[in-house]
Design a protein around this motif. Structure first.
Motif, PDB file in Angstrom:
ATOM      1  N   TYR A 380     -22.141  32.143  20.676  1.00 10.94           N
ATOM      2  CA  TYR A 380     -21.382  31.226  21.646  1.00 10.94           C
ATOM      3  C   TYR A 380     -21.990  31.314  22.977  1.00 10.94           C
ATOM      4  O   TYR A 380     -22.920  31.239  23.224  1.00 10.94           O
ATOM      5  N   GLY A 381     -20.992  30.871  24.017  1.00 13.62           N
ATOM      6  CA  GLY A 381     -21.548  30.969  25.364  1.00 13.62           C
ATOM      7  C   GLY A 381     -22.047  29.520  25.668  1.00 13.62           C
ATOM      8  O   GLY A 381     -21.657  28.498  24.903  1.00 13.62           O
ATOM      9  N   GLY A 382     -22.574  29.315  26.688  1.00 13.79           N
ATOM     10  CA  GLY A 382     -23.265  28.015  27.125  1.00 13.79           C
ATOM     11  C   GLY A 382     -21.907  27.048  27.315  1.00 13.79           C
ATOM     12  O   GLY A 382     -20.848  27.446  27.962  1.00 13.79           O
ATOM     13  N   LYS A 383     -22.173  25.793  27.035  1.00 11.90           N
ATOM     14  CA  LYS A 383     -21.083  24.677  27.238  1.00 11.90           C
ATOM     15  C   LYS A 383     -19.393  25.332  26.693  1.00 11.90           C
ATOM     16  O   LYS A 383     -18.757  24.925  27.273  1.00 11.90           O
ATOM     17  N   MET A 384     -19.761  26.074  25.415  1.00 14.81           N
ATOM     18  CA  MET A 384     -18.525  26.608  24.921  1.00 14.81           C
ATOM     19  C   MET A 384     -17.408  27.511  25.882  1.00 14.81           C
ATOM     20  O   MET A 384     -16.372  27.562  25.667  1.00 14.81           O
ATOM     21  N   ASP A 385     -18.156  28.097  26.755  1.00 13.55           N
ATOM     22  CA  ASP A 385     -17.558  28.857  27.785  1.00 13.55           C
ATOM     23  C   ASP A 385     -16.944  28.122  28.998  1.00 13.55           C
ATOM     24  O   ASP A 385     -15.897  28.336  29.582  1.00 13.55           O
ATOM     25  N   GLU A 386     -17.552  26.832  29.073  1.00 14.87           N
ATOM     26  CA  GLU A 386     -17.006  26.004  29.988  1.00 14.87           C
ATOM     27  C   GLU A 386     -15.642  25.137  29.889  1.00 14.87           C
ATOM     28  O   GLU A 386     -15.102  24.599  30.606  1.00 14.87           O
ATOM     29  N   ILE A 387     -15.667  24.965  28.394  1.00 12.54           N
ATOM     30  CA  ILE A 387     -14.383  23.996  28.175  1.00 12.54           C
ATOM     31  C   ILE A 387     -13.248  24.749  27.736  1.00 12.54           C
ATOM     32  O   ILE A 387     -13.319  25.822  27.116  1.00 12.54           O
ATOM     33  N   SER A 388     -12.096  24.349  28.457  1.00 15.85           N
ATOM     34  CA  SER A 388     -10.861  25.175  28.277  1.00 15.85           C
ATOM     35  C   SER A 388     -10.458  25.295  27.044  1.00 15.85           C
ATOM     36  O   SER A 388     -10.626  24.331  25.839  1.00 15.85           O
ATOM     37  N   GLU A 389      -9.813  26.544  26.539  1.00 21.14           N
ATOM     38  CA  GLU A 389      -9.277  26.468  25.065  1.00 21.14           C
ATOM     39  C   GLU A 389      -8.135  25.661  24.875  1.00 21.14           C
ATOM     40  O   GLU A 389      -7.735  25.663  23.706  1.00 21.14           O
ATOM     41  N   TYR A 390      -7.720  24.948  25.566  1.00 16.21           N
ATOM     42  CA  TYR A 390      -6.405  24.033  25.320  1.00 16.21           C
ATOM     43  C   TYR A 390      -6.988  22.342  25.620  1.00 16.21           C
ATOM     44  O   TYR A 390      -6.093  21.470  25.137  1.00 16.21           O
ATOM     45  N   GLU A 391      -8.301  22.221  25.697  1.00 19.00           N
ATOM     46  CA  GLU A 391      -8.993  21.062  25.863  1.00 19.00           C
ATOM     47  C   GLU A 391      -8.282  20.215  24.598  1.00 19.00           C
ATOM     48  O   GLU A 391      -8.117  19.136  24.412  1.00 19.00           O
ATOM     49  N   ILE A 392      -8.757  20.741  23.410  1.00 18.52           N
ATOM     50  CA  ILE A 392      -8.526  20.459  21.977  1.00 18.52           C
ATOM     51  C   ILE A 392      -7.786  21.692  21.172  1.00 18.52           C
ATOM     52  O   ILE A 392      -8.069  22.718  21.587  1.00 18.52           O
ATOM     53  N   PRO A 393      -7.528  21.226  20.025  1.00 18.55           N
ATOM     54  CA  PRO A 393      -6.826  22.450  19.280  1.00 18.55           C
ATOM     55  C   PRO A 393      -7.793  23.647  19.000  1.00 18.55           C
ATOM     56  O   PRO A 393      -7.470  24.770  18.802  1.00 18.55           O
ATOM     57  N   PHE A 394      -9.155  23.492  18.718  1.00 15.00           N
ATOM     58  CA  PHE A 394     -10.063  24.541  18.598  1.00 15.00           C
ATOM     59  C   PHE A 394     -10.124  25.507  19.805  1.00 15.00           C
ATOM     60  O   PHE A 394     -10.481  25.081  21.042  1.00 15.00           O
ATOM     61  N   PRO A 395      -9.626  26.896  19.759  1.00 13.21           N
ATOM     62  CA  PRO A 395      -9.512  27.632  20.764  1.00 13.21           C
ATOM     63  C   PRO A 395     -10.712  28.572  21.225  1.00 13.21           C
ATOM     64  O   PRO A 395     -10.666  29.247  22.370  1.00 13.21           O
ATOM     65  N   HIS A 396     -11.584  28.767  20.439  1.00 11.26           N
ATOM     66  CA  HIS A 396     -12.427  29.871  20.380  1.00 11.26           C
ATOM     67  C   HIS A 396     -13.476  29.579  21.545  1.00 11.26           C
ATOM     68  O   HIS A 396     -14.552  29.114  21.028  1.00 11.26           O
ATOM     69  N   ARG A 397     -13.145  29.892  22.723  1.00  3.96           N
ATOM     70  CA  ARG A 397     -14.083  29.443  23.752  1.00  3.96           C
ATOM     71  C   ARG A 397     -14.479  30.636  24.465  1.00  3.96           C
ATOM     72  O   ARG A 397     -14.882  31.809  23.892  1.00  3.96           O
ATOM     73  N   SER A 398     -14.352  30.626  25.885  1.00  6.51           N
ATOM     74  CA  SER A 398     -14.896  31.623  26.489  1.00  6.51           C
ATOM     75  C   SER A 398     -14.249  33.085  26.017  1.00  6.51           C
ATOM     76  O   SER A 398     -13.134  33.125  25.979  1.00  6.51           O
ATOM     77  N   GLY A 399     -15.081  34.161  26.188  1.00  3.13           N
ATOM     78  CA  GLY A 399     -14.664  35.469  25.854  1.00  3.13           C
ATOM     79  C   GLY A 399     -15.131  35.746  24.385  1.00  3.13           C
ATOM     80  O   GLY A 399     -15.168  37.025  24.070  1.00  3.13           O
ATOM     81  N   ASN A 400     -15.722  34.885  23.818  1.00  4.26           N
ATOM     82  CA  ASN A 400     -16.208  35.171  22.391  1.00  4.26           C
ATOM     83  C   ASN A 400     -17.677  35.301  22.366  1.00  4.26           C
ATOM     84  O   ASN A 400     -18.292  34.391  22.805  1.00  4.26           O
ATOM     85  N   LEU A 401     -18.238  36.537  21.879  1.00  7.64           N
ATOM     86  CA  LEU A 401     -19.812  36.582  22.085  1.00  7.64           C
ATOM     87  C   LEU A 401     -20.385  35.809  21.100  1.00  7.64           C
ATOM     88  O   LEU A 401     -21.244  35.111  21.124  1.00  7.64           O
ATOM     89  N   TYR A 402     -19.820  36.085  19.621  1.00  9.34           N
ATOM     90  CA  TYR A 402     -20.447  35.267  18.675  1.00  9.34           C
ATOM     91  C   TYR A 402     -19.329  35.049  17.600  1.00  9.34           C
ATOM     92  O   TYR A 402     -18.401  35.606  17.447  1.00  9.34           O
ATOM     93  N   GLU A 403     -19.811  34.372  16.650  1.00  7.70           N
ATOM     94  CA  GLU A 403     -18.828  34.018  15.369  1.00  7.70           C
ATOM     95  C   GLU A 403     -19.697  34.536  14.251  1.00  7.70           C
ATOM     96  O   GLU A 403     -20.872  34.453  14.170  1.00  7.70           O
ATOM     97  N   ILE A 404     -18.883  35.289  12.998  1.00  6.82           N
ATOM     98  CA  ILE A 404     -19.295  35.481  12.036  1.00  6.82           C
ATOM     99  C   ILE A 404     -19.006  34.857  10.928  1.00  6.82           C
ATOM    100  O   ILE A 404     -17.733  34.553  10.883  1.00  6.82           O
ATOM    101  N   GLN A 405     -19.768  34.035  10.069  1.00  7.20           N
ATOM    102  CA  GLN A 405     -19.293  33.743   8.724  1.00  7.20           C
ATOM    103  C   GLN A 405     -19.907  34.606   7.688  1.00  7.20           C
ATOM    104  O   GLN A 405     -21.051  35.193   7.713  1.00  7.20           O
TER     105      GLN A 405
END
Ligand code: FDA
Length: 502
Positions: A380-405
């Motif tokens: 994650y990081g980059g633009k994902m850190d700049e968008i507020s977690e409330y901007e749209i329902p998807f909340p996983h923004r700043s503070g997340n290093l990466y996502e595991i699938q």
């Protein structure tokens, strides 16, 4: 369904005999099974014992969607909405209560407007068709969305949408500027008439709780004329564990032009023993020279060299990431069916602190127990850190290093239990290493293990067990909006947003 059909015919101008054969498929229609199976991705939900729809409607026009909603509501029939059929848990074509499918595959026109750098795309189009339509107009514009070309626009955009451009431009859902939908009353709405609350909810909250979204206006994004890709695979014997440790520390701060994700799986080592292989797969928005400088600054340990890299256009990188030859015509993106369907189960997690060396060691032990299980780690990081977690329902923004699938695929129905048990074990193992309170998940990697609505009367409190994992504190706002726009809970499914009552 008799009453439904009577109602549907009376509200559309389809004659019972002829023109309806393109739109209505009953269990007696000769193409019922092929239409049902057409885009359904997960063979787990196509077995003979899986519940089947009473009818499939494939609208040719928004009036058919309106009629389907009005007549289903009148006759208390559950609707499953399908665009590309890639739902991990088959929720667009399977239900535990009697149901019909509204399948949007015939609504897939795309209009690209290079003057405003926007496109209107109907929900039944695939991502491949969208990327193709943009590339026909320009090689220096793209759209920020997923990497598998057969995914449907409808489900993907309404659930998030993450691909090689998201660290620079955000998710697909972050780049929606208007939408057309049919609501629970059968009304056609656009952004203005639905209002900003509902427009907020359908961008990441999962559209199927709120209505049938049949078209989206999206913002195209600039891409350079030359992008660079590489894939470097290292086994444990070749230092994969140390590289992975470093990647965990630096990937979140990579330049937003660099998308460098990992695919981690069991493999055979040179000596014939079992080992773990980590593929470092990159798409860089720029030429090789710039990529090498970026790698040297942020991750020199990987040792990327000029001859690991290939330069190409952005649309060719779409082919590369999807596993096609980059010298082939990008017309392969128009192929709407994925030829290798399998049984599968996926799960997801977000990581906020690097996983320790010991933690990784235990992970390898579990991965080595399965031939066809793997993990994809996406920084994650980059633009994902700049968008507020409330901007749209998807909340996983700043503070997340990466996502595991986590993913496991298999070929035969009788193997289902052993493979599902394995992935649950793996997920159980990682509990202490991933996000907590809530343990977060990505809606587009739907996982019914997180919890389900047992019936229409599930309370907000009960549904919070899984809802907070997908949406964090946005879950409450989603449930408030749901109560306003669909008070009878017509658009119900196993993970639909419940109604909030204070
Ligand atoms: P499908 O039609 O199954 O719908 C999914 C959900 O959305 C269902 O609940 C459905 O009812 C609802 N829905 C569909 N159309 C709707 C509409 N028009 N209006 C309202 N509700 C609607 N994700 C990602 O972010 N990046 C990636 O790279 C990938 N890669 C990937 C590869 C493969 C092989 C699979 C199977 C899946 C992915 N995904 C992914 C996940 C994908 O984004 C997710 O499954 C989407 O919801 C799929 O959208 P479809 O329209 O194809 O699915």
């Amino acid at each position: 369904t008799k009453n439904f059909l009577k109602c549907f015919h009376s509200k559309t101008n389809l004659s019972v005999s002829n023109s309806s054969s393109d739109v209505i498929f009953t269990e007696n229609s000769s193409s019922y099974t092929s239409v049902l199976q057409s885009s359904a991705q997960n063979l787990r939900f196509l077995t003979p014992s899986a519940p089947k729809p009473q009818l499939i409607i494939t609208p040719l026009d928004k009036s058919h969607i309106q009629a389907a909603v009005i007549c289903a509501k009148k006759n208390s029939i559950n609707i499953r909405i399908r665009s590309g059929g890639h739902d991990y848990e088959g929720r667009s074509y399977v239900s535990n209560i009697p149901f019909i499918i509204v399948d949007l595959s015939k609504l897939r026109s795309i209009q690209v407007d290079m003057e405003s750098k926007t496109a209107w795309v109907e929900s039944g189009a695939t991502l491949g068709e969208l990327y193709h339509a943009i590339a026909d107009q320009s090689k220096v514009y793209g759209f920020s969305a997923g990497t598998c070309p057969t995914i449907g626009v409808g489900g993907h955009l309404s659930g998030g949408g993450m691909g090689t451009l998201f660290r620079k431009y955000g998710l697909a859902a972050d780049n929606i500027i208007d939408a057309n939908m049919v609501d629970a009353n059968g009304r056609v709405l656009d952004r203005k008439s639905m209002g900003e609350d509902l427009f907020w909810a359908i961008r990441g909250g999962g559209g199927a709780s709120f209505g049938i979204i049949f078209a989206w206006k999206v913002q195209l994004v600039p891409v350079p004329s030359t992008v660079t890709v590489f894939t470097i695979t290292k086994t444990l014997e070749q230092g994969a564990a140390q590289l992975l440790q470093k990647w965990q520390l630096v990937s979140n701060n990579f330049s937003e032009n660099l998308f460098l994700r990992l695919v981690i799986a069991g493999a055979d080592s040179a000596g014939g023993n079992k080992t773990i292989a980590v593929s470092f797969a990159a798409v860089f928005l720029g030429p090789t020279e710039q990529l090498l400088t970026t790698m040297e600054e942020s991750f020199p340990e990987l040792g990327v060299a000029q001859n690991d890299c290939s330069e190409m256009s952005w649309i060719e990188s779409v082919l590369y990431v999807a596993g096609f030859s980059t010298s082939a015509s990008y017309d392969v993106l128009l192929n709407r069916t994925n030829s290798n369907k399998s049984y599968f189960k996926g799960k997801s997690d977000y990581v906020k602190e690097p996983i320790s060396e010991n933690g990784l060691q235990g992970l390898w032990n579990i991965l080595l127990q399965e031939q066809s299980g793997y993990m994809i780690w996406t920084p994650y990081g980059g633009k994902m850190d700049e968008i507020s977690e409330y901007e749209i329902p998807f909340p996983h923004r700043s503070g997340n290093l990466y996502e595991i699938q986590y993913m496991i695929t298999w070929e035969a129905e009788e193997e289902t239990k052993e493979h599902v048990d394995w992935i649950r074990r793996l997920y159980g193992y990682t509990t202490p290493f991933v996000s907590q309170n809530p343990r977060s998940s990505y809606l587009n990697y739907r996982d019914l293990d997180l919890g389900i609505n047992v019936n229409k009367h599930e309370s907000y409190g009960q549904a919070s067990v899984w809802g907070l994992k997908y949406f964090n504190s946005n879950f409450k706002r989603l449930a408030q909006i749901k109560a306003k726009v669909d008070p009878s809970n017509f658009f119900w499914y196993e993970q639909s947003i419940p109604l909030f009552s204070s």
